[in-house]
Design an enzyme around this catalytic site. Sequence first.
Site, PDB file in Angstrom:
ATOM      1  N   LYS A   1       2.292   0.557  16.280  1.00  0.00           N
ATOM      2  CA  LYS A   1       3.511   0.544  15.463  1.00  0.00           C
ATOM      3  C   LYS A   1       3.669   1.846  14.673  1.00  0.00           C
ATOM      4  CE  LYS A   1       5.813  -2.129  11.850  1.00  0.00           C
ATOM      5  NZ  LYS A   1       5.707  -3.237  10.907  1.00  0.00           N
ATOM      6  N   GLN A   2       2.560   2.332  14.144  1.00  0.00           N
ATOM      7  CA  GLN A   2       2.655   3.459  13.205  1.00  0.00           C
ATOM      8  C   GLN A   2       1.329   4.208  13.179  1.00  0.00           C
ATOM      9  OE1 GLN A   2       2.873   0.040  10.413  1.00  0.00           O
ATOM     10  NE2 GLN A   2       2.348   1.598   8.888  1.00  0.00           N
TER      11      GLN A   2
ATOM     12  N   GLU B   1       0.324  -2.548  12.658  1.00  0.00           N
ATOM     13  CA  GLU B   1       0.408  -4.010  12.518  1.00  0.00           C
ATOM     14  C   GLU B   1       0.599  -4.743  13.843  1.00  0.00           C
ATOM     15  OE1 GLU B   1       3.391  -4.686   9.500  1.00  0.00           O
ATOM     16  OE2 GLU B   1       1.919  -4.420   7.894  1.00  0.00           O
TER      17      GLU B   1
ATOM     18  N   TRP C   1       0.830  -1.216   0.000  1.00  0.00           N
ATOM     19  CA  TRP C   1       0.000   0.000   0.000  1.00  0.00           C
ATOM     20  C   TRP C   1       0.861   1.262   0.000  1.00  0.00           C
ATOM     21  CZ3 TRP C   1      -1.907   2.956   4.736  1.00  0.00           C
ATOM     22  CH2 TRP C   1      -1.027   2.817   5.810  1.00  0.00           C
ATOM     23  N   ASP C   2       2.133   1.084   0.380  1.00  0.00           N
ATOM     24  CA  ASP C   2       3.086   2.198   0.380  1.00  0.00           C
ATOM     25  C   ASP C   2       2.989   2.994  -0.921  1.00  0.00           C
ATOM     26  OD1 ASP C   2       3.875   0.045   2.080  1.00  0.00           O
ATOM     27  OD2 ASP C   2       5.906   0.834   2.215  1.00  0.00           O
TER      28      ASP C   2
HETATM   29  C1  BGC Z   1       4.599  -1.451   7.710  1.00  0.00           C
HETATM   30  C2  BGC Z   1       3.613  -1.496   6.572  1.00  0.00           C
HETATM   31  C3  BGC Z   1       4.340  -1.283   5.275  1.00  0.00           C
HETATM   32  C4  BGC Z   1       5.475  -2.266   5.121  1.00  0.00           C
HETATM   33  C5  BGC Z   1       6.298  -1.990   3.880  1.00  0.00           C
HETATM   34  C6  BGC Z   1       5.696  -2.458   7.468  1.00  0.00           C
HETATM   35  O1  BGC Z   1       6.662  -2.370   8.474  1.00  0.00           O
HETATM   36  O2  BGC Z   1       3.963  -1.726   8.945  1.00  0.00           O
HETATM   37  O3  BGC Z   1       2.633  -0.503   6.754  1.00  0.00           O
HETATM   38  O4  BGC Z   1       3.462  -1.401   4.218  1.00  0.00           O
HETATM   39  O5  BGC Z   1       6.331  -2.181   6.240  1.00  0.00           O
HETATM   40  O6  BGC Z   1       6.909  -0.753   3.933  1.00  0.00           O
END
Ligand code: BGC
Length: 768
Positions: free
Chosen positions: A588-589, A474, A330-331
């Site tokens: 996490k984010q 996540e 999704w990035d």
């Molecule tokens: C993140 C995801 C991301 C992926 C790739 C993961 O650590 O939690 O949101 O899509 O890394 O960058």
Amino acid sequence: MSDLWSVETSSLAADGEAIMRNGNIYQIANGYMGYRGTLDEYGRSELVAITLAGVFDRVGEAWREPVNAPNGGYTRIAVDGQTVGALEVPVSAHHQALSLRNAVFERKTAFALDGKTVTIASQRFLSAAEPHLGVIRYSISSDHDADIVVETGIDGDIWDLNGPHLPRLDAKMYGDTLVIAGMTNELGKCVAVAESATIPFGQQHHKVDGNRNLRVVSFKAEAGKTYTFWKYFAVCTAFEEAGLTAPEAAIAAVHEAKAQGFDVCLAAHNAVWADKWAQCDVIIEGDDETQHALRYSIFQLLIVAPVDGSRNSIPARALSGQVYKGAVFWDTEMFMFPFFLHTCPQKAAELLRYRIRTLDGARRKALTEGAGYRGAFYAWESQETGDDACTYFNIGDPLTKRELRTHFRDKQVHISGDVAIAMWEYFKLTGDDCILLEGGAEVILECARFYYSYAYFKKEKNRYEILDVIGPDEYHERVNNNAFTNMVVRATFEIASQTAFYLAETHPEAFKALVQKIAIAQELPLFAEAARLLYVPEPNPTDGLIEQFDGYFNLRNVPVEELKSQRIHPDEYLGAGQGLAVPTQVIKQADVVMMLSLFRERYPTAVKRVNWEYYEPRTEHGSSLSACAYAMVAAEFGNLDFAYKYFLKTARLDLDAKYKIYVGTVFMGGSHPAANGGAWMTAVFGFGGVSAGADQVTISPRLYKSWRSLKFKLAYKGDSFDITITHDSVAVTAAPSNRQTRRFCVWGRDESCVPGKRILIDRAEKVA
Ligand code: BGC
């Protein structure tokens, strides 16, 4: 800062980790392939890699990953019988630089050899004009007479994480052209590298040394004289549709380049780069550090923008190697796509074409995942077919070495809506429905169909809910009603209805054909109703807080640092089944804040502030996608110091390269194009306050105090604008070639921008 257009160092990375990080920082790429920033004489142990976009292979049960081509840039010298290399003999001086202006990497290294100083200097680029081509100029000089032997050619002994992907290499010489070709392990397709050189000195012979196909050049170097030669290499694969075999195509490409010569190849390359920067640069006056970091971030996006017509996309670790399986996440849609959409929409369209091309993979995933769904469930980690490369056990525990069950693949359902939103944004901001007609509308409708089949209708509450998902955070898996996910789902239903309405009105025949093709007539009316009846966690009426998912507020509130101090191993993963963060509010984010950033038009400033203040201290920022969302939202509610701090964190991420390289047992050492895109978004959307909509562009600037001005170009509805923002004014200049007058709303004032004209809005006259 000496030069805002380059990255350079005079220290030589000597240990493995520094070499790995430098390989990322100094990488060059041209959308077709990426070449890590390693030195000419380096090999597999220094992680040399030429990573190919969109070409994947699998060995045994290991992860599928992109194929690295044999290294056509290889050169090593020996002086008076002694092999010379930066890691083998004493180095008296070293300098390496990457030009951001044109993606040329150069190094100069002086070696101290028993009283002699021998200096080598090289320059290399991957042609932006001819994507298969790499070009190198290499010079040698010695301060004393010396017997020098140069070995230059193609090194087939390449770095792989899960290889070898080209198990049997065939080395040949055709005339004066070296070729190494191999078949991929899984699909048996040919990857070929050809190399030819112009070497105006010495005696030459051919040598095959293991997996190296080399020309050996011996000469007596006179003291003080410089000996220069030029190398051309080309990579071609049987994955491309072409009349020639891969080796034939590679040979033809190097012959053509060699006939043109280094300077002509470089001029063609530079012309493409000049265009890229003319469209995409952002200029910050008054803050060199930020300018440099932002330009580096933009550069990173420009080097990996897909080649036109390749229908490839950009992997989460770009073309810096095989990390993250070379997969697209999704990035791309949420963090990189906006940059391309607002600066060079033709590249944004390529990114969308990739999703159109992989729609069948998404359909297969929907059918086979969990209970089986309808529509399109896009891969969490997408490779060339759109089937999911993400495994159910995607992370290992560093202590027990056991694999952890993660649900990224089966539960991170927001991915489909992220894709649908990008499709619609393209149409909204370019005014061009080509992508919708090429298959984008089909993607959107299939994504809505997937969500309709995934949604749960809760009778007693008369609402749809989205259960058992992972949101952007996540660390909390299998949660119900994640605010971000539900909002994305609602937007997808809305977009699907708008798409159907638009097509029915403007392209009735195409619409009819599409509805028939995917047999969706019965479902279309349901999407509007689902959008209306879908539950999205709302700001609490008393304090404005939005709960990240059902029950989040009941979790334990532990300070992030305290939680991290409980780790037994520094790489321990905080999520999955038993992860330390699972029973806590540590995320996490950016998750709720990501939603507030993505749907910024839908939430008032006060809600943004209060949620930001609640969630920020609870966020580990364990993903490179996090800081930019916090920076953008902070800019919106006026915490500019914080916004600036996190902006720099995002923009400097790949430049400083201090990121963690292991998560659990998984190697993560690659670059971060999502953060690069996040840096651009923070500059333009955050500090610039730009928000382009279907009818107008709104600009509500919030310039950082140390900046004098912020300048950038904006592509909007097929037209182009130069924007200059200062603390007191905003100037918008419409290109003379613009086709229409466009509406801007600056500091709340409505303005019309006529082709070829400039409007200047003074802040003092701002409407309250
Ligand atoms: C993140 C995801 C991301 C992926 C790739 C993961 O650590 O939690 O949101 O899509 O890394 O960058």
